[in-house]
Structures are given as structure tokens and as C-alpha cells.
Design a protein around this motif. Structure first.
Motif, PDB file in Angstrom:
ATOM      1  N   ASP A  96       0.802  -1.222   0.000  1.00 15.45           N
ATOM      2  CA  ASP A  96       0.000   0.000   0.000  1.00 15.45           C
ATOM      3  C   ASP A  96       0.838   1.276   0.000  1.00 15.45           C
ATOM      4  O   ASP A  96       0.314   2.367  -0.215  1.00 15.45           O
ATOM      5  N   VAL A  97       2.122   1.140   0.272  1.00 12.99           N
ATOM      6  CA  VAL A  97       3.000   2.301   0.372  1.00 12.99           C
ATOM      7  C   VAL A  97       3.503   2.687  -1.019  1.00 12.99           C
ATOM      8  O   VAL A  97       3.975   1.840  -1.782  1.00 12.99           O
ATOM      9  N   LEU A  98       3.377   3.963  -1.348  1.00 13.37           N
ATOM     10  CA  LEU A  98       3.860   4.446  -2.642  1.00 13.37           C
ATOM     11  C   LEU A  98       5.360   4.227  -2.764  1.00 13.37           C
ATOM     12  O   LEU A  98       6.106   4.445  -1.807  1.00 13.37           O
ATOM     13  N   THR A  99       5.808   3.808  -3.946  1.00 14.97           N
ATOM     14  CA  THR A  99       7.238   3.657  -4.208  1.00 14.97           C
ATOM     15  C   THR A  99       7.900   5.024  -4.270  1.00 14.97           C
ATOM     16  O   THR A  99       8.982   5.228  -3.739  1.00 14.97           O
ATOM     17  N   ILE A 100       7.232   5.950  -4.915  1.00 17.79           N
ATOM     18  CA  ILE A 100       7.741   7.313  -5.046  1.00 17.79           C
ATOM     19  C   ILE A 100       7.290   8.094  -3.822  1.00 17.79           C
ATOM     20  O   ILE A 100       6.114   8.362  -3.648  1.00 17.79           O
ATOM     21  N   ARG A 101       8.219   8.420  -2.974  1.00 18.88           N
ATOM     22  CA  ARG A 101       7.884   9.116  -1.733  1.00 18.88           C
ATOM     23  C   ARG A 101       8.026  10.625  -1.922  1.00 18.88           C
ATOM     24  O   ARG A 101       8.780  11.295  -1.246  1.00 18.88           O
ATOM     25  N   THR A 102       7.292  11.143  -2.859  1.00 22.36           N
ATOM     26  CA  THR A 102       7.313  12.573  -3.116  1.00 22.36           C
ATOM     27  C   THR A 102       6.465  13.297  -2.088  1.00 22.36           C
ATOM     28  O   THR A 102       5.695  12.697  -1.357  1.00 22.36           O
ATOM     29  N   ASP A 103       6.613  14.588  -2.062  1.00 21.13           N
ATOM     30  CA  ASP A 103       5.812  15.411  -1.169  1.00 21.13           C
ATOM     31  C   ASP A 103       4.471  15.677  -1.842  1.00 21.13           C
ATOM     32  O   ASP A 103       4.361  16.531  -2.707  1.00 21.13           O
ATOM     33  N   LEU A 104       3.478  14.902  -1.477  1.00 21.19           N
ATOM     34  CA  LEU A 104       2.143  15.078  -2.033  1.00 21.19           C
ATOM     35  C   LEU A 104       1.335  15.927  -1.058  1.00 21.19           C
ATOM     36  O   LEU A 104       0.730  15.414  -0.121  1.00 21.19           O
ATOM     37  N   ASP A 105       1.386  17.225  -1.266  1.00 18.75           N
ATOM     38  CA  ASP A 105       0.686  18.141  -0.373  1.00 18.75           C
ATOM     39  C   ASP A 105      -0.777  17.765  -0.254  1.00 18.75           C
ATOM     40  O   ASP A 105      -1.466  17.536  -1.246  1.00 18.75           O
ATOM     41  N   GLY A 106      -1.257  17.678   0.960  1.00 20.49           N
ATOM     42  CA  GLY A 106      -2.658  17.419   1.207  1.00 20.49           C
ATOM     43  C   GLY A 106      -3.041  15.955   1.259  1.00 20.49           C
ATOM     44  O   GLY A 106      -4.192  15.632   1.521  1.00 20.49           O
ATOM     45  N   ILE A 107      -2.096  15.024   1.022  1.00 16.92           N
ATOM     46  CA  ILE A 107      -2.389  13.589   1.063  1.00 16.92           C
ATOM     47  C   ILE A 107      -1.771  12.990   2.322  1.00 16.92           C
ATOM     48  O   ILE A 107      -0.593  13.190   2.603  1.00 16.92           O
ATOM     49  N   ASP A 108      -2.574  12.257   3.073  1.00 11.70           N
ATOM     50  CA  ASP A 108      -2.083  11.540   4.245  1.00 11.70           C
ATOM     51  C   ASP A 108      -1.456  10.236   3.753  1.00 11.70           C
ATOM     52  O   ASP A 108      -2.167   9.285   3.431  1.00 11.70           O
ATOM     53  N   LEU A 109      -0.128  10.195   3.662  1.00  9.03           N
ATOM     54  CA  LEU A 109       0.568   9.038   3.094  1.00  9.03           C
ATOM     55  C   LEU A 109       0.368   7.768   3.915  1.00  9.03           C
ATOM     56  O   LEU A 109       0.556   6.666   3.398  1.00  9.03           O
ATOM     57  N   ALA A 110      -0.060   7.886   5.159  1.00 13.11           N
ATOM     58  CA  ALA A 110      -0.341   6.705   5.978  1.00 13.11           C
ATOM     59  C   ALA A 110      -1.654   6.038   5.571  1.00 13.11           C
ATOM     60  O   ALA A 110      -1.951   4.925   6.004  1.00 13.11           O
TER      61      ALA A 110
ATOM     62  N   GLY B 296       1.890  -0.845 -16.238  1.00 15.91           N
ATOM     63  CA  GLY B 296       2.941  -0.093 -15.550  1.00 15.91           C
ATOM     64  C   GLY B 296       2.456   1.049 -14.672  1.00 15.91           C
ATOM     65  O   GLY B 296       3.256   1.766 -14.094  1.00 15.91           O
ATOM     66  N   VAL B 297       1.164   1.222 -14.557  1.00 19.24           N
ATOM     67  CA  VAL B 297       0.600   2.265 -13.698  1.00 19.24           C
ATOM     68  C   VAL B 297      -0.027   1.584 -12.488  1.00 19.24           C
ATOM     69  O   VAL B 297      -0.834   0.659 -12.635  1.00 19.24           O
ATOM     70  N   GLU B 298       0.370   2.023 -11.295  1.00 19.32           N
ATOM     71  CA  GLU B 298      -0.209   1.502 -10.063  1.00 19.32           C
ATOM     72  C   GLU B 298      -1.223   2.511  -9.542  1.00 19.32           C
ATOM     73  O   GLU B 298      -0.934   3.711  -9.490  1.00 19.32           O
ATOM     74  N   TYR B 299      -2.386   2.015  -9.145  1.00 18.94           N
ATOM     75  CA  TYR B 299      -3.468   2.877  -8.667  1.00 18.94           C
ATOM     76  C   TYR B 299      -3.690   2.661  -7.175  1.00 18.94           C
ATOM     77  O   TYR B 299      -3.704   1.522  -6.696  1.00 18.94           O
ATOM     78  N   PHE B 300      -3.884   3.771  -6.470  1.00 19.31           N
ATOM     79  CA  PHE B 300      -4.074   3.765  -5.030  1.00 19.31           C
ATOM     80  C   PHE B 300      -5.261   4.649  -4.658  1.00 19.31           C
ATOM     81  O   PHE B 300      -5.584   5.592  -5.376  1.00 19.31           O
ATOM     82  N   ALA B 301      -5.842   4.357  -3.509  1.00 21.17           N
ATOM     83  CA  ALA B 301      -6.814   5.251  -2.883  1.00 21.17           C
ATOM     84  C   ALA B 301      -6.140   5.819  -1.639  1.00 21.17           C
ATOM     85  O   ALA B 301      -5.263   5.184  -1.055  1.00 21.17           O
ATOM     86  N   ALA B 302      -6.543   7.007  -1.244  1.00 18.21           N
ATOM     87  CA  ALA B 302      -5.985   7.630  -0.039  1.00 18.21           C
ATOM     88  C   ALA B 302      -6.946   8.686   0.479  1.00 18.21           C
ATOM     89  O   ALA B 302      -7.883   9.087  -0.215  1.00 18.21           O
ATOM     90  N   ARG B 303      -6.660   9.128   1.681  1.00 13.20           N
ATOM     91  CA  ARG B 303      -7.422  10.228   2.270  1.00 13.20           C
ATOM     92  C   ARG B 303      -6.557  11.481   2.269  1.00 13.20           C
ATOM     93  O   ARG B 303      -5.338  11.413   2.384  1.00 13.20           O
ATOM     94  N   PRO B 304      -7.201  12.638   2.171  1.00 11.15           N
ATOM     95  CA  PRO B 304      -6.448  13.882   2.314  1.00 11.15           C
ATOM     96  C   PRO B 304      -6.047  14.072   3.776  1.00 11.15           C
ATOM     97  O   PRO B 304      -6.613  13.423   4.668  1.00 11.15           O
ATOM     98  N   THR B 305      -5.082  14.928   4.014  1.00  9.99           N
ATOM     99  CA  THR B 305      -4.692  15.220   5.389  1.00  9.99           C
ATOM    100  C   THR B 305      -5.853  15.874   6.118  1.00  9.99           C
ATOM    101  O   THR B 305      -6.688  16.546   5.505  1.00  9.99           O
ATOM    102  N   ALA B 306      -5.915  15.643   7.398  1.00  7.50           N
ATOM    103  CA  ALA B 306      -6.998  16.179   8.225  1.00  7.50           C
ATOM    104  C   ALA B 306      -7.081  17.694   8.071  1.00  7.50           C
ATOM    105  O   ALA B 306      -6.067  18.389   8.096  1.00  7.50           O
ATOM    106  N   GLY B 307      -8.291  18.159   7.850  1.00  9.15           N
ATOM    107  CA  GLY B 307      -8.532  19.590   7.743  1.00  9.15           C
ATOM    108  C   GLY B 307      -8.275  20.197   6.379  1.00  9.15           C
ATOM    109  O   GLY B 307      -8.513  21.377   6.174  1.00  9.15           O
TER     110      GLY B 307
END
Length: 145
Positions: free
Chosen positions: A38-52, A62-73
Motif C-alpha cells: 500500500d506504500v507508494l514507491t515514489i515518496r514525493t511530497d504530495l501536499d494534502g495527502i495523508d501518506l499513511a 505499468g501504472v499503479e493505482y491507489f486510494a488515499a485520504r487527504p490530510t486532516a482539515g
């Protein structure tokens, strides 16, 4: 991937859907513990995404798809994000995800990809030319509509 610039009939429900539905998660995969895949390979700074909260859904061409939540608030409580990791970058689109309606949509020259809630009518999705890569992820080739 670039987010879609037009919303089709299928996606209209995400914009016009009724809010206030209750009764459990809309996307159960986000309620599960994060595993190694579930952890992204590319650990870029994705503003507003809670990487956890990233959860792997599927891979195609060759494209991996993920779901995620935005950071709180940073967004409304019903907002979820669709991420596409390919090569050196991560594309993302965030939108409300409500029961029975399609959520965030990404579109590029190859495909249209949409995040689906657990309780959506998948027959209607496939009737509209989408294939299911995961119960919560549908894809349609760009030349199909």
C-alpha cells in the motif's frame, strides 16, 4: 495523468449526489491496516495527502493505482483521492465519494479511471464500457468514450 476536464453522465452523480448518508465506510479498503504493498514507491511530497492512508488497488500497463485520504482539515470529510503512480511521478485527483456514485476521475490519452464506492452498481459501470481492475476501481480506454 491529468484529471478529467469533463464530467460524463456516469460521474455526474458524484457532483450532484445527496450528502448525509450514514451506515459504515463508503470505501472499506481505507479502513484496513496499511500493508507494504500500500506504500507508494515514489515518496514525493504530495501536499494534502495523508501518506499513511494510501491503499494499493491495482496495476495495469505499468501504472499503479491507489486510494488515499487527504490530510486532516485539508478537505471535506467525504473526500477521497485516487492516485496513479507511474515512472517518476504520481498523479492524483481528489473528490467527494458518496454511496452509490462514482468518485474521483483521472483521464489521460490512454484511459479514464474512476474510483468507486463499495456499494455502487457495477453492472451500470461495465455497461458504460468500463472494466473493473478492482471492486473500487474502473477503467475505460480513452478511445472508448
Amino acid at each position: 495523468m491529468r484529471p478529467t476536464t469533463r464530467i460524463g453522465l456516469l460521474m455526474a452523480g458524484a457532483v450532484l449526489g445527496l450528502s448525509g448518508c450514514t451506515g459504515g465506510p463508503v470505501l472499506d479498503v481505507l479502513e484496513q491496516d496499511q500493508a507494504e504493498q500500500d506504500v507508494l514507491t515514489i515518496r514525493t511530497d504530495l501536499d494534502g495527502i495523508d501518506l499513511a492512508t494510501t491503499r494499493f488497488l491495482a496495476e495495469q500497463d505499468g501504472v499503479e493505482y491507489f486510494a488515499a485520504r487527504p490530510t486532516a482539515g485539508s478537505a471535506s470529510e467525504d473526500t477521497v483521492c485516487l492516485l496513479a503512480e507511474e515512472g517518476l511521478g504520481v498523479g492524483l485527483e481528489c473528490a467527494p465519494l458518496e454511496r452509490g456514485t462514482a468518485g474521483p476521475v483521472m483521464r489521460d490519452s490512454r484511459a479514464t479511471v474512476v474510483l468507486l464506492p463499495d456499494d455502487i452498481d457495477r453492472n451500470a459501470i461495465t455497461d458504460d464500457g468500463f472494466g473493473l481492475l478492482h471492486p473500487n476501481l474502473a477503467i475505460r480506454p480513452a478511445d472508448a468514450g
